[in-house]
Design an enzyme around this catalytic site. Structure first.
Site, short mmCIF file in Angstrom:
data_model
loop_
_atom_site.label_atom_id
_atom_site.label_comp_id
_atom_site.label_asym_id
_atom_site.label_seq_id
_atom_site.Cartn_x
_atom_site.Cartn_y
_atom_site.Cartn_z
N THR A 34 0.84 -1.19 0.00
CA THR A 34 0.00 0.00 0.00
C THR A 34 0.88 1.24 0.00
OG1 THR A 34 -1.79 -1.11 1.20
CG2 THR A 34 -1.80 1.30 1.22
N PHE A 60 1.19 5.14 0.74
CA PHE A 60 0.58 6.17 1.58
C PHE A 60 1.14 7.54 1.21
CE2 PHE A 60 -0.02 2.32 3.96
CZ PHE A 60 -1.16 2.51 4.72
#
Length: 341
Positions: A229, A231
């Site tokens: 992921t 960010f």
């Protein structure tokens, strides 16, 4: 961007609830229990009540133990990580100066873009000042004494449930296994712990297991090991790049003007210029045109300008300067501190 991550256990966190706003405490499972209840994430109504902290305060969405909390600690080691109930609450906390910045997910290698945060970037006046990538490692968690054969339902975020579907099918052979979607992975672990659910398991991080006194029934249950992921690091003020250089010039009329013009013609703003006599060769002897030698100081010029060496415009300016500067050295490019002292 490679960032060294200290052990999460060494990072101090601020857990926020109505009771905990009076002071700080260590970010451990026991510390999360205040007046018999687990702390909840920050809501919009809580934003105006945050206590001051001398540490950098970083907002993230979720509850303690969320993957977003780990990303916040990776982006800003030793920060006070502030849990927020919703993405929008994190944006609001930064804008109203209740926290210093936020770390929020923008895309996942398996699940794709987080469209809600793209919409919030347009709605709110925050600046992206960096990014950090976090490897998502899901674990199957349950209360102590609960075994795989006891599990009748699994709670987690919808994406986490989807990312572990094949592994769950192999691990849990109970017929009629129910998959329940909740707002976030760590919230599922917190819910099981708070309600003493003996027939349920959560898909969450190993950190969530530590915080909520759960056992790890199976680690790394994600179907795809390449689960990353990305960010975004968000702040009120942009990071303004600055570059510092030092150069010398030959003696002659208009030479300094010519040197400064390489920046002006490219709309590069100079923030400082300073000259110092060269220590190695402080005096230069030149012919003034009348057959009489003249002595001049041989200067070094130190210049700061608002641009990064990653900008082609900056590189073109320095290439131009180098055409007539006998000496040129880039001392560095770095972010300007635009905060109030």
């Amino acid at each position: 961007m490679k960032i060294t991550v200290p052990s999460i256990d060494r990072l101090r966190r601020r857990s926020l609830s109505s009771a905990s706003l009076l002071g700080e405490h260590s970010h451990t499972a026991k510390a999360l229990k205040i007046d018999g209840s687990l702390t909840r994430p920050l809501t919009s109504s809580d934003v105006s009540n945050l206590a001051n902290s001398s540490k950098l305060r970083v907002a993230y969405q979720g509850v303690p133990g969320a993957h977003s909390e780990a990303a916040a600690g990776k982006a800003y080691p030793n920060c006070d990580a502030v849990p927020c109930e919703f993405f929008e609450t994190a944006f609001e906390a930064v804008e109203t100066r209740k926290v210093d910045c936020a770390v929020l997910p923008i895309e996942n290698s398996l699940g794709g873009s987080i469209h809600r945060n793209y919409d919030l970037l347009l709605r709110h006046n925050l600046h992206i000042v960096g990014e950090v990538q976090h490897a998502v490692r899901h674990c199957l968690l349950a209360l102590p004494g609960v075994n795989l054969v006891d599990i009748k339902r699994v709670l987690s975020h919808p994406q986490a449930l989807a990312q572990c579907e094949h592994t769950l099918t192999k691990l849990l052979t109970n017929k009629g296994l129910v998959r329940e979607a909740v707002d976030d992975t760590a919230g599922a672990a917190q819910y099981i712990s708070l309600n003493n659910l003996q027939d349920a398991a959560a898909i969450a991080s190993s950190r969530a297991a530590e915080l909520y006194d759960l056992n790890i029934l199976a680690p790394d249950i994600q179907d795809d090991r390449d689960n990353i992921t990305r960010f975004l690091m968000l702040a009120r003020e942009p990071i303004m790049p600055r570059t510092s250089i030092v150069f010398s010039l030959e003696e002659g009329p208009g030479v300094l003007f010519k040197a400064l013009a390489v920046f002006a013609m490219r709309d590069i703003n100079l923030t400082k210029i300073e000259s110092r006599p060269s220590k190695k060769k402080p005096l230069r002897v030149c012919d003034d045109g009348n057959g009489m030698p003249s002595k001049y100081f041989d200067y070094l010029f130190y210049v700061d300008f608002e641009a990064s060496m990653a900008d082609p415009n900056s590189r073109n300016a320095l290439n131009h300067l180098q055409e007539f500067a006998p000496f040129l050295r880039v001392l560095g490019s770095y972010p300007m501190d635009v905060s109030q002292a």
